[in-house]
Every structure is written in C-alpha cells, then in structure tokens.
Design a protein around this motif. Sequence first.
Motif, PDB file in Angstrom:
ATOM      1  N   TRP A   9       0.899  -1.237  -0.013  1.00  0.00           N
ATOM      2  CA  TRP A   9       0.069  -0.077  -0.021  1.00  0.00           C
ATOM      3  C   TRP A   9       0.997   1.058   0.166  1.00  0.00           C
ATOM      4  O   TRP A   9       0.408   2.296  -0.730  1.00  0.00           O
ATOM      5  N   GLU A  10       2.199   1.041   0.540  1.00  0.00           N
ATOM      6  CA  GLU A  10       2.912   2.386   0.586  1.00  0.00           C
ATOM      7  C   GLU A  10       3.627   2.587  -0.627  1.00  0.00           C
ATOM      8  O   GLU A  10       3.424   3.834  -1.289  1.00  0.00           O
ATOM      9  N   GLN A  11       3.838   1.536  -1.461  1.00  0.00           N
ATOM     10  CA  GLN A  11       4.157   1.637  -2.809  1.00  0.00           C
ATOM     11  C   GLN A  11       3.362   2.165  -3.713  1.00  0.00           C
ATOM     12  O   GLN A  11       3.455   3.038  -4.613  1.00  0.00           O
ATOM     13  N   ALA A  12       1.851   1.782  -3.759  1.00  0.00           N
ATOM     14  CA  ALA A  12       0.851   1.936  -4.314  1.00  0.00           C
ATOM     15  C   ALA A  12       0.650   3.708  -4.356  1.00  0.00           C
ATOM     16  O   ALA A  12       0.226   4.401  -4.887  1.00  0.00           O
ATOM     17  N   ALA A  13       0.452   4.023  -2.785  1.00  0.00           N
ATOM     18  CA  ALA A  13       0.370   5.444  -2.507  1.00  0.00           C
ATOM     19  C   ALA A  13       1.362   6.420  -2.968  1.00  0.00           C
ATOM     20  O   ALA A  13       1.198   7.497  -3.777  1.00  0.00           O
ATOM     21  N   LEU A  14       2.963   6.098  -3.057  1.00  0.00           N
ATOM     22  CA  LEU A  14       3.839   6.865  -3.658  1.00  0.00           C
ATOM     23  C   LEU A  14       3.853   6.833  -5.160  1.00  0.00           C
ATOM     24  O   LEU A  14       3.721   7.834  -5.898  1.00  0.00           O
TER      25      LEU A  14
END
Length: 456
Positions: free
Chosen positions: A372-377
């Motif tokens: 989810w962190e990768q997707a947010a960035l």
Amino acid sequence: MEKKFKTGIVKCDNQLNIGSFLPLPPTASRVWGAFLGHFGVVLAGLVLSSCSVHPGTTTLALAPLGIASGSIKDRPDLASTDLTADIPVFLISGRNLAESPQGVNPFGNQRSRHQTPHLAIATVSVGGGLSREEVLRETLTSTPGRRKTRFEVKKIDLYPELSVDHYALDHSHENFSSHPWVDALKKRMDQGKSRYITIFVHGFNTDLIPNTEFAAQMDHFGGRDGAVVSFEWPSTGLITAYAADKGNASYSTRVFRGVLANIAQETGAKKVNIVAHSAGTPIVVDALRELRLINRELCPAQLQEKFHISKVALAAADMDLMSYFNGVFDKFDEMTEGVAVYASSADQALDFSRKLYKSERLGRAVAGLATWEQAALLNTRRIEMVDVRVAESQLNNGLGHSYFYQNTWVSSDIFAFVTGARPIERKLHRNPGEIFWQCPPNYPELISGDLKQGRR
C-alpha cells in the motif's frame, strides 16, 4: 530571560571564530573516527547532523557535479557574477537572545519563549581575501582537495518583531510588507533576474553560525539570483540533546507554517523553494500538510496562485515513515510544484533513530515498503523518491547522512531538481513499476555528455 528589542535595528559587529560546517580537517577527522570506533554504533547514530561546530571558518563545498560540468539547464552564468561580494542571509529564528552574546552571534541555543520568531539579516563574506578568479575556479571544481574559499559571518542585524495574531489559522490577514526586514528581502530579490526565495531548514545538532554560512553557499552556487532564508529552529547544538532537538523541531512547525503562508504574499516572490535536512524535514512536511488542510477548498492551481511554493527537497529525512504517509494522504504535496525525497538504507544515523523510535525513518526507507505504501507513492505525481545508495557507494561520506552537500552527485541532483528539471533530464533512471529513482554508475559521464552535446 531574553533581551527586549522594541524599536530600531540592533547591530552586532564583533568578530567570532566560527565553526567549520563542511568536511573536517584531517586531524579532526582521525580523532572523530577513533572516537566513534571506541564508542560504537550508538554514538555514531547520535550524529544526526549536517555539521559540528569547531573553531575555524567554513570553507566552500565541492561544486555540485552538474555545476562543475556546466550541464544543469538554465544554470546562472557564474563567470559574470561577482562571487566575492558579501551575501545577505535572511534569518527567521526561534532561538533565544543571549544575555551575553559571544562575538557576532546574538542568539543562544535554547528555545525562545516568544511565540513570534526573531528576524535578522546576517552578512556573510566570501573568499577570505582570494581574488574573483580564484573563487570562481573553486566554485566550478568538484575534485576533492583543500578548499581556500572561506565563508564568514561578519555581522548579524536584529530587526523588530512582527505583530501577529497567534489565534489565526490561515494567517491570510497579516500584512508585513512595510516591515524593514521584509523590505530588505524584496530589495535583495530586485537585484537578481528571478524573484525566487530559497529557504534552508537545518537538522539536529547544529549551530546558527555554520547554518548561516551554509545557506550563503546555496546562494553562492545559485549565482546570487534571488534571496536565501535560513529558518533557524532552536537546535541546541549538542550531540546528547537529540530528544530536546526533536521536541523543538515539532514545536517549530506552526511558526514555519506562518512563514510559508505569508512570505510570497508579502515579498512578491514568484517561487519559494525549500531544502530541508534530517530533523528539519518533518517541520516542512507537517507545515505543508496543515496548510493544505486549512485551505482544503482550494485546488492545486489555486494553492500555487496563493502560496507560490515551488520545489521541496527533503534530504536524509529523520521523520517517522507512517507520519510521512499521513502527509501524503492529506495531500501535502499539492501545496507544491514538486517534492523530492532523498533516501539511503545505508544511512547509519537514521538507522540509530529507527532503533530508538522502533519505527522506520523516511530517509532510509528504500527497501521493504509495504504494497500500500508503494501504491500511494506511485499515485502521487508530484513526489519523487530518490535512492542515493549508488551515489554514496561511489563517494563514501562517513555515516551516510550528510550527502546532500558532501556528495557532489546528490548535491547536483538537488540543484537540478530545484531549478525545475525532471528525473529523466537529470539523468536518473528507474525500472518500470519501481518507486525509487537512482543515479546510474556512469552518472558523471552522462552529465559530461550533456555538456559536449551543448544541452543545458
């Protein structure tokens, strides 16, 4: 108790043997290395700063590689600039006023009890007696070696405090355009081609004098075009005062928010750029986040029209990773034209901070990001994540925490980012689907290739 300066300008002209901001002399480096070797990782991790204060004077940093090669797009013509002229650095300080000032510095290293920051202008001399040609030669040199160009704070002029309504949230009703400090800032911008302001926000364990001299170097490498402001939140300058510094940084967020809310409006600046390091980075992110929430009814274009905040560079960010994502989800980046986060998993100082807080730090979060962190960035087009490990492997810089000025590859990319170049134009690369951009191993050749082909 602080001194009260009710009216007029207080001038402090005494000389001071100031601290060395940039690389330590060989003897000091050997002593420091032995010290760290004896006490191990714990003390190494405590050195979360970009500088330590030592007797002597600050010397010019190695030229960012792009400046030395002449490849950065639209870089100022340094050859036509008087690089030995004094540089004014505009100070916004949350430090206390010293009862018995030592030399040129009227400030102490404790938090001021005033809610309103102190305003001052430091005059920084450049060259230390060198000729214009000698200073230019070193300004365009990124080869390691003994540097002769000195930066020295000659005087600091204190200005009257601003009258502020501390209960205001949006700060939009303030009017400081007739204040002498603001007027001086406008006049400085009038002397250049661009009405740009660059704000430097320092890190942990730093002192006002070397911070000011480093800010002057940013103006120097920029060709003296625009104006430079140093936001002096009250770092204690003590390696053992990490917790106090983090508390002072957190407290300073609202003050910085007020600065960003007003500075472009009051000075007529076209763009406001920000370069923040280490413990200074959460001040910037949280202030932008709060401004975005306060102005939630405005779209990004309207935010630009109101605040003129352009590029924000966050280097070696000593910030809780999850707190950073709070800012991402609240769209702090919409306050800007672009954010670049520089990180390294080899940052030993932030590794200590990670262990102390038991949470990952933004400035070393290169590997192991959650899905989810990768997707947010990937979903935020204004944020660039830059992995500096390749650059650091080519140019070893101790704890790997001060690369933003010590590493000529990284300083080159920060300079290019602030001047508006995209990652591809800066010769960075990343694989499809990945988060982080990197300098390729042949980065110097790519930069030189730009110069040979006449692209700037």
